[in-house]
Motif scaffolding. Sequence first.
Motif, PDB file in Angstrom:
ATOM      1  N   ASP A 164      -9.079-108.431  72.476  1.00 28.33           N
ATOM      2  CA  ASP A 164     -10.028-106.484  72.223  1.00 28.33           C
ATOM      3  C   ASP A 164     -10.631-106.336  73.323  1.00 28.33           C
ATOM      4  OD1 ASP A 164     -11.318-104.587  71.969  1.00 28.33           O
ATOM      5  OD2 ASP A 164     -12.925-105.490  70.363  1.00 28.33           O
ATOM      6  N   GLU A 173      -9.016-110.710  67.993  1.00 30.58           N
ATOM      7  CA  GLU A 173      -8.505-110.674  67.417  1.00 30.58           C
ATOM      8  C   GLU A 173      -7.444-110.873  66.253  1.00 30.58           C
ATOM      9  OE1 GLU A 173      -8.664-106.183  67.245  1.00 30.58           O
ATOM     10  OE2 GLU A 173     -10.910-105.818  67.972  1.00 30.58           O
ATOM     11  N   ASP A 185      -9.269-109.114  58.915  1.00 30.05           N
ATOM     12  CA  ASP A 185      -9.501-109.129  59.575  1.00 30.05           C
ATOM     13  C   ASP A 185     -10.309-109.818  60.252  1.00 30.05           C
ATOM     14  OD1 ASP A 185      -7.084-107.082  60.757  1.00 30.05           O
ATOM     15  OD2 ASP A 185      -8.657-105.989  60.236  1.00 30.05           O
ATOM     16  N   TRP A 186     -10.171-110.775  62.024  1.00 29.32           N
ATOM     17  CA  TRP A 186     -11.114-112.017  61.990  1.00 29.32           C
ATOM     18  C   TRP A 186     -11.944-112.093  63.712  1.00 29.32           C
ATOM     19  CZ3 TRP A 186     -13.120-114.334  58.253  1.00 29.32           C
ATOM     20  CH2 TRP A 186     -12.257-114.774  56.999  1.00 29.32           C
ATOM     21  N   SER A 187     -12.359-112.353  64.391  1.00 30.41           N
ATOM     22  CA  SER A 187     -13.017-112.208  65.502  1.00 30.41           C
ATOM     23  C   SER A 187     -12.730-113.603  65.666  1.00 30.41           C
ATOM     24  CB  SER A 187     -14.433-111.341  65.379  1.00 30.41           C
ATOM     25  OG  SER A 187     -13.716-110.410  65.413  1.00 30.41           O
ATOM     26  N   ASP A 198     -13.901-109.830  60.448  1.00 26.95           N
ATOM     27  CA  ASP A 198     -14.656-108.610  61.619  1.00 26.95           C
ATOM     28  C   ASP A 198     -15.407-107.094  61.097  1.00 26.95           C
ATOM     29  OD1 ASP A 198     -14.468-106.467  63.106  1.00 26.95           O
ATOM     30  OD2 ASP A 198     -12.074-107.184  63.496  1.00 26.95           O
ATOM     31  N   ASP A 200     -15.603-104.958  60.782  1.00 26.14           N
ATOM     32  CA  ASP A 200     -14.826-102.940  60.707  1.00 26.14           C
ATOM     33  C   ASP A 200     -13.195-103.601  59.500  1.00 26.14           C
ATOM     34  OD1 ASP A 200     -16.628-102.154  62.703  1.00 26.14           O
ATOM     35  OD2 ASP A 200     -14.990-102.873  64.478  1.00 26.14           O
ATOM     36  N   ASP A 201     -13.766-104.404  58.986  1.00 23.88           N
ATOM     37  CA  ASP A 201     -12.834-105.360  57.742  1.00 23.88           C
ATOM     38  C   ASP A 201     -13.251-104.017  56.500  1.00 23.88           C
ATOM     39  OD1 ASP A 201     -10.850-105.471  56.873  1.00 23.88           O
ATOM     40  OD2 ASP A 201     -11.560-108.037  56.893  1.00 23.88           O
TER      41      ASP A 201
END
Length: 202
Positions: A164, A173, A185-187, A198, A200-201
């Motif tokens: 990202d 990501e 989803d992970w950052s 994440d 936004d997940d």
Amino acid sequence: MKRNIVIAVVTAAALVGGGTATALAVAGDDDDSTSVTRTDDDRDDRGEDRSDDRDGDDDGAVRAAAPGDVTAAEAITAALKHTPGTAVSAELDDGSWEVDVLAEGDARHTVRIAPDSGKVLGAQKDDEDDAAEVRAALKGASVTAEDAAKAAAAKGTVVSVDLDDDGDDRGWEAETRASGGDERDWSVGLTTASVTADRDDD
């Protein structure tokens, strides 16, 4: 004499037809000999049974593809061995790993890796013009795509890793899939490889 001929003909018919033949000869006089022949052929029945079995096998043969043994990190390693550069993404898609590599001269390549053996299935050059953004996002980064995949693997089976490079929250990501099929989803940080959910997940 005629009776012998009738029996011989019936026997031949049974051998050629592959079925079961039954012959009945009734003789009063040689001139009045009567023969009745019946042929039972069960090949059609057997053929229908085989067809039914095949139909059943076809119905049961539609199954989901089993996951491969090659991890995201291993797929990235194999891709970079084939095409040296910087891996910027890896995704398990259409039965193979697709790893995007930013090579020398800012050329972008997609390398396909077999998920069961780690062999290179093919590679192609892509027309991308975001090389400057990618290099700017990775400036000072110590965590590679391979490192991010290994870090995210603690959360589940990694099915994709992507850089990202937008905004202030630059990083990796990663998407993982649990044994039950749930996806998350992970950052992953560019300098510490810390893994966080994440935001936004859903």
